[in-house]
Write a protein that holds these residues in place. Structure first.
Motif, PDB file in Angstrom:
ATOM      1  N   GLY A  32       0.652  -1.266   0.121  1.00  9.84           N
ATOM      2  CA  GLY A  32       0.096  -0.160  -0.181  1.00  9.84           C
ATOM      3  C   GLY A  32       0.927   1.326   0.111  1.00  9.84           C
ATOM      4  O   GLY A  32       0.469   2.432   0.603  1.00  9.84           O
ATOM      5  N   LEU A  33       2.146   1.057  -0.615  1.00 14.34           N
ATOM      6  CA  LEU A  33       2.817   2.478  -0.651  1.00 14.34           C
ATOM      7  C   LEU A  33       3.106   2.940  -1.746  1.00 14.34           C
ATOM      8  O   LEU A  33       3.068   2.211  -2.907  1.00 14.34           O
ATOM      9  CB  LEU A  33       4.396   1.953  -0.150  1.00 14.34           C
ATOM     10  CG  LEU A  33       4.510   1.507   1.400  1.00 14.34           C
ATOM     11  CD1 LEU A  33       5.884   0.834   1.553  1.00 14.34           C
ATOM     12  CD2 LEU A  33       4.314   2.446   2.447  1.00 14.34           C
ATOM     13  N   THR A  34       3.377   4.243  -2.082  1.00 14.40           N
ATOM     14  CA  THR A  34       3.793   5.010  -3.285  1.00 14.40           C
ATOM     15  C   THR A  34       5.132   4.671  -3.462  1.00 14.40           C
ATOM     16  O   THR A  34       5.889   4.068  -2.445  1.00 14.40           O
ATOM     17  CB  THR A  34       3.512   6.538  -3.015  1.00 14.40           C
ATOM     18  OG1 THR A  34       4.482   7.027  -2.033  1.00 14.40           O
ATOM     19  CG2 THR A  34       1.865   6.683  -2.694  1.00 14.40           C
ATOM     20  N   ILE A  35       5.668   4.960  -4.623  1.00 13.90           N
ATOM     21  CA  ILE A  35       7.091   4.917  -4.996  1.00 13.90           C
ATOM     22  C   ILE A  35       7.919   5.616  -4.071  1.00 13.90           C
ATOM     23  O   ILE A  35       8.776   5.093  -3.458  1.00 13.90           O
ATOM     24  CB  ILE A  35       7.286   5.295  -6.483  1.00 13.90           C
ATOM     25  CG1 ILE A  35       6.490   4.357  -7.243  1.00 13.90           C
ATOM     26  CG2 ILE A  35       8.878   5.441  -6.903  1.00 13.90           C
ATOM     27  CD1 ILE A  35       6.634   4.749  -8.910  1.00 13.90           C
ATOM     28  N   ARG A  36       7.422   6.852  -3.874  1.00 13.56           N
ATOM     29  CA  ARG A  36       8.240   8.025  -2.757  1.00 13.56           C
ATOM     30  C   ARG A  36       8.298   7.095  -1.409  1.00 13.56           C
ATOM     31  O   ARG A  36       9.405   7.086  -0.802  1.00 13.56           O
ATOM     32  CB  ARG A  36       7.532   9.138  -2.823  1.00 13.56           C
ATOM     33  CG  ARG A  36       8.101  10.131  -1.787  1.00 13.56           C
ATOM     34  CD  ARG A  36       7.337  11.470  -1.658  1.00 13.56           C
ATOM     35  NE  ARG A  36       8.164  12.325  -0.673  1.00 13.56           N
ATOM     36  CZ  ARG A  36       8.043  13.429  -0.536  1.00 13.56           C
ATOM     37  NH1 ARG A  36       6.868  14.080  -1.290  1.00 13.56           N
ATOM     38  NH2 ARG A  36       8.680  14.076   0.395  1.00 13.56           N
ATOM     39  N   THR A  50      12.979   0.872 -11.766  1.00 10.64           N
ATOM     40  CA  THR A  50      12.997  -0.634 -11.596  1.00 10.64           C
ATOM     41  C   THR A  50      11.676  -0.787 -12.148  1.00 10.64           C
ATOM     42  O   THR A  50      11.332  -1.794 -12.855  1.00 10.64           O
ATOM     43  CB  THR A  50      13.290  -1.068 -10.363  1.00 10.64           C
ATOM     44  OG1 THR A  50      14.756  -0.896  -9.883  1.00 10.64           O
ATOM     45  CG2 THR A  50      12.873  -2.421 -10.230  1.00 10.64           C
ATOM     46  N   GLU A  51      10.553  -0.318 -11.473  1.00 11.76           N
ATOM     47  CA  GLU A  51       9.060  -0.526 -11.942  1.00 11.76           C
ATOM     48  C   GLU A  51       8.932  -0.210 -13.369  1.00 11.76           C
ATOM     49  O   GLU A  51       7.904  -0.924 -13.829  1.00 11.76           O
ATOM     50  CB  GLU A  51       8.142   0.165 -10.690  1.00 11.76           C
ATOM     51  CG  GLU A  51       8.372  -0.088  -9.640  1.00 11.76           C
ATOM     52  CD  GLU A  51       7.053   0.335  -8.614  1.00 11.76           C
ATOM     53  OE1 GLU A  51       6.293   0.807  -8.886  1.00 11.76           O
ATOM     54  OE2 GLU A  51       7.400  -0.044  -7.403  1.00 11.76           O
ATOM     55  N   GLN A  52       9.688   0.549 -14.039  1.00 12.13           N
ATOM     56  CA  GLN A  52       9.311   0.822 -15.509  1.00 12.13           C
ATOM     57  C   GLN A  52      10.120  -0.044 -16.349  1.00 12.13           C
ATOM     58  O   GLN A  52      10.018   0.043 -17.914  1.00 12.13           O
ATOM     59  CB  GLN A  52       9.976   2.402 -15.761  1.00 12.13           C
ATOM     60  CG  GLN A  52       9.054   3.590 -15.123  1.00 12.13           C
ATOM     61  CD  GLN A  52       9.528   4.654 -15.362  1.00 12.13           C
ATOM     62  OE1 GLN A  52       9.980   5.123 -16.650  1.00 12.13           O
ATOM     63  NE2 GLN A  52       9.886   5.459 -14.416  1.00 12.13           N
ATOM     64  N   GLY A  53      10.784  -0.756 -15.610  1.00 11.59           N
ATOM     65  CA  GLY A  53      11.731  -1.980 -16.347  1.00 11.59           C
ATOM     66  C   GLY A  53      12.828  -1.233 -16.771  1.00 11.59           C
ATOM     67  O   GLY A  53      13.542  -1.909 -17.966  1.00 11.59           O
ATOM     68  N   ILE A  75      15.009 -10.974  -8.145  1.00  9.33           N
ATOM     69  CA  ILE A  75      15.831 -10.381  -9.337  1.00  9.33           C
ATOM     70  C   ILE A  75      15.396 -11.408 -10.790  1.00  9.33           C
ATOM     71  O   ILE A  75      15.059 -10.800 -11.952  1.00  9.33           O
ATOM     72  CB  ILE A  75      17.286 -10.378  -9.186  1.00  9.33           C
ATOM     73  CG1 ILE A  75      17.348  -9.015  -8.402  1.00  9.33           C
ATOM     74  CG2 ILE A  75      17.916  -9.919 -10.554  1.00  9.33           C
ATOM     75  CD1 ILE A  75      18.931  -8.947  -7.695  1.00  9.33           C
ATOM     76  N   LYS A  76      15.367 -12.627 -10.419  1.00  3.67           N
ATOM     77  CA  LYS A  76      14.941 -13.696 -11.326  1.00  3.67           C
ATOM     78  C   LYS A  76      13.471 -13.498 -11.789  1.00  3.67           C
ATOM     79  O   LYS A  76      13.370 -13.324 -12.818  1.00  3.67           O
ATOM     80  CB  LYS A  76      15.325 -15.102 -10.962  1.00  3.67           C
ATOM     81  CG  LYS A  76      16.662 -15.644 -10.851  1.00  3.67           C
ATOM     82  CD  LYS A  76      16.623 -17.017 -10.171  1.00  3.67           C
ATOM     83  CE  LYS A  76      17.942 -17.305  -9.811  1.00  3.67           C
ATOM     84  NZ  LYS A  76      18.126 -18.599  -9.142  1.00  3.67           N
ATOM     85  N   ALA A  77      12.598 -13.182 -11.016  1.00  6.58           N
ATOM     86  CA  ALA A  77      11.246 -13.057 -11.416  1.00  6.58           C
ATOM     87  C   ALA A  77      11.354 -11.727 -12.295  1.00  6.58           C
ATOM     88  O   ALA A  77      10.478 -11.674 -13.214  1.00  6.58           O
ATOM     89  CB  ALA A  77      10.447 -12.937 -10.012  1.00  6.58           C
ATOM     90  N   HIS A  78      12.210 -10.628 -11.992  1.00  7.70           N
ATOM     91  CA  HIS A  78      12.019  -9.340 -12.677  1.00  7.70           C
ATOM     92  C   HIS A  78      12.546  -9.452 -14.001  1.00  7.70           C
ATOM     93  O   HIS A  78      12.143  -9.031 -14.900  1.00  7.70           O
ATOM     94  CB  HIS A  78      13.051  -8.428 -11.659  1.00  7.70           C
ATOM     95  CG  HIS A  78      12.963  -7.090 -12.254  1.00  7.70           C
ATOM     96  ND1 HIS A  78      12.066  -6.176 -12.400  1.00  7.70           N
ATOM     97  CD2 HIS A  78      14.093  -6.491 -13.012  1.00  7.70           C
ATOM     98  CE1 HIS A  78      12.409  -4.925 -12.860  1.00  7.70           C
ATOM     99  NE2 HIS A  78      13.707  -5.325 -13.353  1.00  7.70           N
ATOM    100  N   LEU A  79      13.587 -10.345 -14.114  1.00 12.02           N
ATOM    101  CA  LEU A  79      14.180 -10.424 -15.515  1.00 12.02           C
ATOM    102  C   LEU A  79      13.215 -11.377 -16.246  1.00 12.02           C
ATOM    103  O   LEU A  79      13.197 -11.107 -17.590  1.00 12.02           O
ATOM    104  CB  LEU A  79      15.430 -11.382 -15.295  1.00 12.02           C
ATOM    105  CG  LEU A  79      16.734 -10.808 -14.958  1.00 12.02           C
ATOM    106  CD1 LEU A  79      17.931 -11.596 -14.293  1.00 12.02           C
ATOM    107  CD2 LEU A  79      17.009  -9.421 -15.827  1.00 12.02           C
ATOM    108  N   LYS A  80      12.484 -12.231 -15.648  1.00 13.51           N
ATOM    109  CA  LYS A  80      11.432 -13.086 -16.495  1.00 13.51           C
ATOM    110  C   LYS A  80      10.325 -12.102 -16.813  1.00 13.51           C
ATOM    111  O   LYS A  80       9.800 -12.234 -17.944  1.00 13.51           O
ATOM    112  CB  LYS A  80      10.733 -14.089 -15.618  1.00 13.51           C
ATOM    113  CG  LYS A  80      11.742 -15.377 -15.662  1.00 13.51           C
ATOM    114  CD  LYS A  80      11.017 -16.605 -15.089  1.00 13.51           C
ATOM    115  CE  LYS A  80      11.693 -17.616 -15.073  1.00 13.51           C
ATOM    116  NZ  LYS A  80      11.316 -18.847 -14.640  1.00 13.51           N
ATOM    117  N   TRP A  81      10.124 -10.999 -16.032  1.00 16.08           N
ATOM    118  CA  TRP A  81       9.124 -10.046 -16.352  1.00 16.08           C
ATOM    119  C   TRP A  81       9.424  -9.036 -17.409  1.00 16.08           C
ATOM    120  O   TRP A  81       8.809  -8.743 -18.595  1.00 16.08           O
ATOM    121  CB  TRP A  81       8.700  -9.152 -15.090  1.00 16.08           C
ATOM    122  CG  TRP A  81       7.775  -8.047 -15.303  1.00 16.08           C
ATOM    123  CD1 TRP A  81       6.463  -7.982 -15.617  1.00 16.08           C
ATOM    124  CD2 TRP A  81       8.062  -6.591 -15.685  1.00 16.08           C
ATOM    125  NE1 TRP A  81       5.958  -6.644 -15.851  1.00 16.08           N
ATOM    126  CE2 TRP A  81       7.002  -5.759 -15.878  1.00 16.08           C
ATOM    127  CE3 TRP A  81       9.443  -6.192 -15.619  1.00 16.08           C
ATOM    128  CZ2 TRP A  81       7.109  -4.441 -15.853  1.00 16.08           C
ATOM    129  CZ3 TRP A  81       9.412  -4.641 -15.719  1.00 16.08           C
ATOM    130  CH2 TRP A  81       8.318  -3.950 -16.192  1.00 16.08           C
TER     131      TRP A  81
END
Length: 110
Positions: free
Chosen positions: A37-41, A57-60, A85-91
């Motif tokens: 429930g957090l904003t990026i900030r 990171t969220e923008q890829g 990080i592995k899940a992020h790379l798959k994304w």
């Protein structure tokens, strides 16, 4: 797997192909932040990392966001930074393929 506010956050990659078959796949870092429930900030401040690190990171735009993943692990939000990080790379790979397919459709329509 990780934990936050009494809820589990999945960072494992099992069954990810099935998840990626859906039309909208969310960045695993974004999913964690939104689950909290957090904003990026707010996330950047809570983890004491740069706002741009979270945003990019969220923008890829960052392929291996170690600073962000390790901060989440140290905070006790996730159990394993490398799995995230592995899940992020798959994304990232999924998004790359999806954007390429979209580009091909647009070109073929010309």
């Amino acid at each position: 797997m990780g934990r936050a506010e009494g809820q589990e956050i999945r960072t494992d990659t099992k069954g990810e192909d099935q998840q990626m078959a859906t039309s909208k796949v969310q960045n695993p870092f974004t999913a964690i932040r939104k689950n909290l429930g957090l904003t990026i900030r707010d996330m950047a401040q809570a983890l004491n990392i740069c706002f741009l690190t979270v945003s990019q990171t969220e923008q890829g735009l960052i392929a291996r966001p170690r600073t962000y993943a390790i901060a989440l692990e140290r905070a006790g939000i996730i159990d394993n930074a490398e799995e995230l990080i592995k899940a992020h790379l798959k994304w990232l790979e999924y998004n790359k393929k999806a954007k390429l397919e979209e580009l091909k459709r647009k070109v073929s329509a010309l």
